[in-house]
Enzyme design. Structure first.
Site, PDB file in Angstrom:
ATOM      1  N   GLU A 112      17.937  -8.653-102.006  1.00  0.00           N
ATOM      2  CA  GLU A 112      17.433  -8.706-103.391  1.00  0.00           C
ATOM      3  C   GLU A 112      18.451  -9.312-104.354  1.00  0.00           C
ATOM      4  O   GLU A 112      18.110  -9.645-105.486  1.00  0.00           O
ATOM      5  CB  GLU A 112      16.979  -7.322-103.871  1.00  0.00           C
ATOM      6  CG  GLU A 112      18.041  -6.237-103.927  1.00  0.00           C
ATOM      7  CD  GLU A 112      18.113  -5.376-102.662  1.00  0.00           C
ATOM      8  OE1 GLU A 112      17.880  -5.912-101.567  1.00  0.00           O
ATOM      9  OE2 GLU A 112      18.427  -4.171-102.770  1.00  0.00           O
ATOM     10  N   LYS A 157      30.944  -2.568-100.904  1.00  0.00           N
ATOM     11  CA  LYS A 157      30.603  -3.742-101.721  1.00  0.00           C
ATOM     12  C   LYS A 157      30.288  -4.958-100.854  1.00  0.00           C
ATOM     13  O   LYS A 157      29.548  -5.843-101.255  1.00  0.00           O
ATOM     14  CB  LYS A 157      31.763  -4.063-102.669  1.00  0.00           C
ATOM     15  CG  LYS A 157      31.930  -3.063-103.800  1.00  0.00           C
ATOM     16  CD  LYS A 157      30.883  -3.251-104.881  1.00  0.00           C
ATOM     17  CE  LYS A 157      30.926  -2.124-105.898  1.00  0.00           C
ATOM     18  NZ  LYS A 157      29.713  -2.091-106.743  1.00  0.00           N
ATOM     19  N   CYS A 199      26.350   2.515-109.973  1.00  0.00           N
ATOM     20  CA  CYS A 199      27.401   1.513-109.744  1.00  0.00           C
ATOM     21  C   CYS A 199      27.938   1.553-108.336  1.00  0.00           C
ATOM     22  O   CYS A 199      28.442   0.559-107.833  1.00  0.00           O
ATOM     23  CB  CYS A 199      28.598   1.752-110.649  1.00  0.00           C
ATOM     24  SG  CYS A 199      28.173   1.847-112.355  1.00  0.00           S
ATOM     25  N   CYS A 221      36.548   5.104-107.534  1.00  0.00           N
ATOM     26  CA  CYS A 221      36.948   3.858-106.858  1.00  0.00           C
ATOM     27  C   CYS A 221      38.443   3.803-106.575  1.00  0.00           C
ATOM     28  O   CYS A 221      38.870   3.118-105.648  1.00  0.00           O
ATOM     29  CB  CYS A 221      36.560   2.655-107.701  1.00  0.00           C
ATOM     30  SG  CYS A 221      34.832   2.670-108.184  1.00  0.00           S
ATOM     31  N   GLU A 229      19.395   2.059-121.305  1.00  0.00           N
ATOM     32  CA  GLU A 229      18.400   2.739-120.483  1.00  0.00           C
ATOM     33  C   GLU A 229      18.449   4.249-120.742  1.00  0.00           C
ATOM     34  O   GLU A 229      17.411   4.912-120.861  1.00  0.00           O
ATOM     35  CB  GLU A 229      18.690   2.438-119.003  1.00  0.00           C
ATOM     36  CG  GLU A 229      17.568   2.807-118.064  1.00  0.00           C
ATOM     37  CD  GLU A 229      17.938   2.537-116.595  1.00  0.00           C
ATOM     38  OE1 GLU A 229      19.022   1.980-116.334  1.00  0.00           O
ATOM     39  OE2 GLU A 229      17.133   2.906-115.728  1.00  0.00           O
ATOM     40  N   SER A 281      19.666   5.027-112.470  1.00  0.00           N
ATOM     41  CA  SER A 281      19.511   3.881-113.361  1.00  0.00           C
ATOM     42  C   SER A 281      19.148   2.658-112.532  1.00  0.00           C
ATOM     43  O   SER A 281      19.586   2.515-111.391  1.00  0.00           O
ATOM     44  CB  SER A 281      20.845   3.631-114.075  1.00  0.00           C
ATOM     45  OG  SER A 281      20.881   2.333-114.596  1.00  0.00           O
ATOM     46  N   GLU A 320      22.899   0.115-118.917  1.00  0.00           N
ATOM     47  CA  GLU A 320      22.705   1.501-118.507  1.00  0.00           C
ATOM     48  C   GLU A 320      22.681   2.424-119.723  1.00  0.00           C
ATOM     49  O   GLU A 320      21.889   3.371-119.788  1.00  0.00           O
ATOM     50  CB  GLU A 320      23.832   1.907-117.546  1.00  0.00           C
ATOM     51  CG  GLU A 320      23.494   3.090-116.681  1.00  0.00           C
ATOM     52  CD  GLU A 320      24.523   3.276-115.564  1.00  0.00           C
ATOM     53  OE1 GLU A 320      24.500   2.482-114.606  1.00  0.00           O
ATOM     54  OE2 GLU A 320      25.356   4.186-115.674  1.00  0.00           O
ATOM     55  N   GLU A 332      26.784  -4.456-100.040  1.00  0.00           N
ATOM     56  CA  GLU A 332      25.955  -4.603-101.240  1.00  0.00           C
ATOM     57  C   GLU A 332      25.687  -6.069-101.563  1.00  0.00           C
ATOM     58  O   GLU A 332      24.551  -6.449-101.851  1.00  0.00           O
ATOM     59  CB  GLU A 332      26.641  -3.927-102.437  1.00  0.00           C
ATOM     60  CG  GLU A 332      25.804  -3.964-103.705  1.00  0.00           C
ATOM     61  CD  GLU A 332      26.571  -3.474-104.937  1.00  0.00           C
ATOM     62  OE1 GLU A 332      27.708  -3.935-105.166  1.00  0.00           O
ATOM     63  OE2 GLU A 332      26.036  -2.640-105.683  1.00  0.00           O
TER      64      GLU A 332
END
Lengths: 159, 588
Positions: free
Chosen positions: B379, B371, B312, B516, B289, B332, B286, B374
């Site tokens: 993908e 999560k 994230c 978090c 990037e 990102s 990141e 996720e």
């Protein structure tokens, strides 16, 4: 889900929101007018109103489900309302309602598959002397007897 | 405006409070905790729920005819309040008895048992029978990848609705219907999976009862641990180690990293690794990037997407895919640390260790329920084998430790296994709001200026305000950064970007209060924001104690790039460490 709304209806709903300055506080008034225009409040209409007012759709849906006046099912061409006010009730309006349910094959709040009739209850139309009373559209039928139900349905079926 | 102080008497104690204080807060200030089931206010955020609907907090006010709800009645000068008179106790008992009249009596097997606020108040009032037995409310049940809804248990406190609508601006849950038939449900009574739900889990974090809980994967985990053909490895997120201790009676903000590693080894994981390792990898990708976009931007390329937004937080990713399909080029493309870990473990590490993909089980311990969703995104799987097999929350881990009969307090401190256990202080702070941005700045600054940082701590980006901004001097270039937590705040920033009014170059977004550390999978805070602040303090302490504090100095990361990826943003890195987003707008 209801079929896609036509562009003109979408524009009408948007215009109603604009008329009330897209104020979230005007939600109930907007829903009233939208239902008056369309006869009911399908999901897509609620989503458009939510977007225009900048509030989550669930707020709109919450209000629609809270008030018995609002409906998400389209009304029939001939909306039938049976009076459940005190006078009509003691004169047997519940039996009349049951007969309408049986004849039309639908429950209160529903619409027949052909879209001709919908069935609702209401509280007193101010014609207690005629109890029990039913309304079809804006026409009032009084002194109802069970045998009248089939006749009324038949009369409007042909229309 | 200065608040005037007023004085009143609560349970024969004189108390002086600023005007506008509620009786509930005034009582709390002198150590009197009035029970409540609906009230919840994370002070300093917009997460403020006070519908006064549960009526458990009623108190007697001298001269007032009826009982007053303490949560929404303001103190007045000279007021005399009794918080536990016979009349009050009787009223509270009736209120609870009525709540229990349609509540399923499943306490023995309810996942919330022991932590249920309704159960606690019932015990507090010594209610030993349910005198009213009414019709039961029967609602649709739903199990998503992350969240389980069992609204039969709902007590209509509306906390979930406040978190979902006011705090997150997501609007997936709301009150539907009227009277006894009222339920808290997704729009149009859909399933949660067919709405804009981001699975942030804040509804789960504040639910006082067992109506909203996380989907648990502990049984599946135990099966895998028992299976001799499987190699089961675990990664632990940074926010877990500063919160897990609370489940075992430690004060909020106790750092239990070493004991946590011991516990995971005792439970039977073959290798205990650290999400902090892949957080360092996230910074490499990141951060690179960011520098790539910035250098193009500074060279006059106005088509390059600025600002860069962090990616994230899985709830945040779900949020922009649902609400901002026109801005999907802004965040990102770097995968989250959880997913980078999975990809690294099942490719780089598995290859090194010669373990075939189908034998390797990657588990994550996360402060988060999103999560869970996720790691099930298609993908992030190869031939339907996911990079991360499943994710459990901090709370589930605590349950697992108890179930394994492990005496947590007596555990020795152990170190993470290597190489996927080495990490920097930059990774440790990922668990707090502002942490990802600070970690990225530490690396980006040094890579950009080619000079060592004069001061590692970027104090300006720290704190607990829900939207913060700062300007960082990068060799004369003024880098404007912003940090926000709460998706409602994120929405405002996204709308600024959409309108072309955003002045920031980098923005960090986290969905949960404080980042978090306040995640939906953490030990329950029961509305006490001080607990989350204590965790934040611990996060920065963890960082200060690390020998290495910048991601690009992590030797295992350097080695991994040498051996496997080449360099950040290489083709292989793009393949395994980056992702793509798609339009997931919900249609009505």
């Amino acid at each position: 889900m209801a079929e896609k709304l036509s562009c003109s209806i979408v524009d009408k709903i948007k215009a109603i929101c604009d008329k009330f300055d897209n104020k979230p506080g005007e939600l109930i008034n907007i829903l009233h007018e939208a239902q008056h225009t369309l006869g009911y409040l399908p999901m897509e209409v609620q989503a458009i109103i939510a977007e225009k007012l900048g509030i989550p759709v669930n707020r709109v849906y919450g209000v629609v489900t809270f008030y018995a006046f609002f409906t998400m099912t389209p009304k029939g061409k001939h909306p039938i309302s049976i009076c459940m006010g005190t006078a009509c009730y003691v004169r047997g309006s519940e039996k009349i309602l049951d007969e309408f349910k049986r004849t039309l094959g639908i429950e209160v709040g529903e619409t027949t598959a052909d879209g001709k009739f919908s069935l609702d209850c209401l509280r007193c139309v101010g014609a207690c002397g005629l109890a029990p009373v039913a309304m079809v559209g804006d026409k009032v039928f009084g002194h109802l007897q069970l045998s009248d139900v089939k006749r009324i349905v038949k009369e409007f079926s042909e229309d | 405006m200065e608040h005037k102080n007023i004085s009143l008497i609560i349970d024969n104690h004189k108390v002086v409070v600023p005007e506008d204080t509620t009786i509930l807060d005034a009582a709390k200030s002198i150590g009197i905790n009035i029970p409540t089931l609906c009230h919840m206010h994370l002070k300093g955020t917009c997460a403020d729920n006070h519908p006064a609907s549960c009526r458990v907090c009623v108190v007697e006010v001298k001269g007032r005819r009826n009982l007053a709800p303490a949560c929404s009645t303001k103190c007045a000068d000279g007021m005399e309040v009794k918080t536990s008179s016979i009349r009050v106790i009787r009223a509270r008992k009736t209120v609870i008895e009525l709540m229990l009249s349609d509540h399923p009596n499943e306490c023995l097997s309810c996942p919330k048992s022991g932590k249920c606020e309704l159960q606690a108040v019932t015990q507090h009032l010594s209610i030993n029978e349910t005198p009213f037995s009414g019709e039961l409310s029967l609602r649709k049940k739903e199990m998503t990848a992350s969240i389980v809804r069992n609204m039969d248990k709902c007590i209509y406190c509306r906390r979930c609705e406040t978190m979902c609508n006011v705090y997150q601006s997501v609007g997936a849950l709301g009150a539907v219907g009227r009277g006894f038939n009222t339920t808290i449900a997704p729009t149009f009574d859909r399933m949660l999976k067919d709405t804009d739900c981001t699975y942030c889990g804040q509804c789960v974090a504040v639910c006082p009862v067992g109506a909203l809980t996380e989907r648990t994967y502990t049984d599946q985990l135990i099966d895998d641990l028992e299976n001799p053909d499987k190699v089961v490895i675990v990664q632990v997120a940074p926010a877990v180690r500063v919160a897990l201790g609370e489940e075992f009676g430690n004060a909020p903000g106790t750092i239990v990293t070493g004991k946590l590693v011991s516990a995971l080894k005792d439970i039977g994981f073959d290798y205990v690794f650290d999400t902090d390792f892949s957080a360092d990898a996230t910074i490499m990708e990141e951060g690179s990037e960011l520098l790539d976009r910035l250098s193009k931007f500074l060279n006059g390329d106005k088509s390059v997407p600025i600002p860069l937004m962090t990616s994230c937080c899985p709830a945040w990713v779900n949020f922009y895919e649902h609400n901002f399909p026109d801005l999907l080029h802004i965040p990102s493309t770097a995968r989250s640390p959880q997913q980078m870990f999975g990809a690294i473990a099942k490719n780089y590490w598995a290859e090194k260790m010669q373990i075939s993909r189908d034998k390797l089980v990657v588990v994550s311990v996360m402060p988060c329920v999103a999560k869970k969703f996720e790691c099930q995104r298609p993908e992030f799987a190869t031939n339907k084998n996911p990079d991360v097999d499943y994710s459990i929350t901090t709370r589930e881990l605590a349950t697992l430790i108890r179930r394994a009969n492990i005496n947590f307090d007596a555990l020795p401190k152990m170190e993470f296994d290597n190489p996927l256990g080495e990490s920097s202080g930059a990774a440790a702070i990922f668990g707090s709001t502002g942490g990802v941005l600070e970690a990225a700045l530490r690396t980006a600054y040094e890579l950009y200026t080619k000079k060592p940082l004069p001061k590692i701590d970027f104090e300006d980006v720290r704190g607990m305000d829900s939207v913060r901004s700062a300007t960082i001097d990068l060799n004369g270039f003024a880098l404007n950064v912003a940090i926000a937590y709460g998706l409602g705040n994120a929405r405002k920033l996204m709308e600024e970007i959409r309108a072309g009014k955003c002045k920031y170059h980098v923005i960090e977004i986290m969905a949960c209060p404080g980042g978090c550390i306040g995640g939906g999978g953490q030990p329950l805070h029961h509305g006490d924001f001080e607990i989350i602040k204590a965790r934040q303090k611990a996060i920065y302490e963890e960082d200060r104690n690390m020998p290495i504090r910048k991601s690009h100095e992590n030797s295992s990361i350097i080695k991994m790039y040498e051996e496997f990826f080449g360099k950040p943003l290489s083709q292989k890195a793009h393949e395994l460490l980056h992702t793509h987003y798609s339009d997931k707008t919900i249609k009505y």
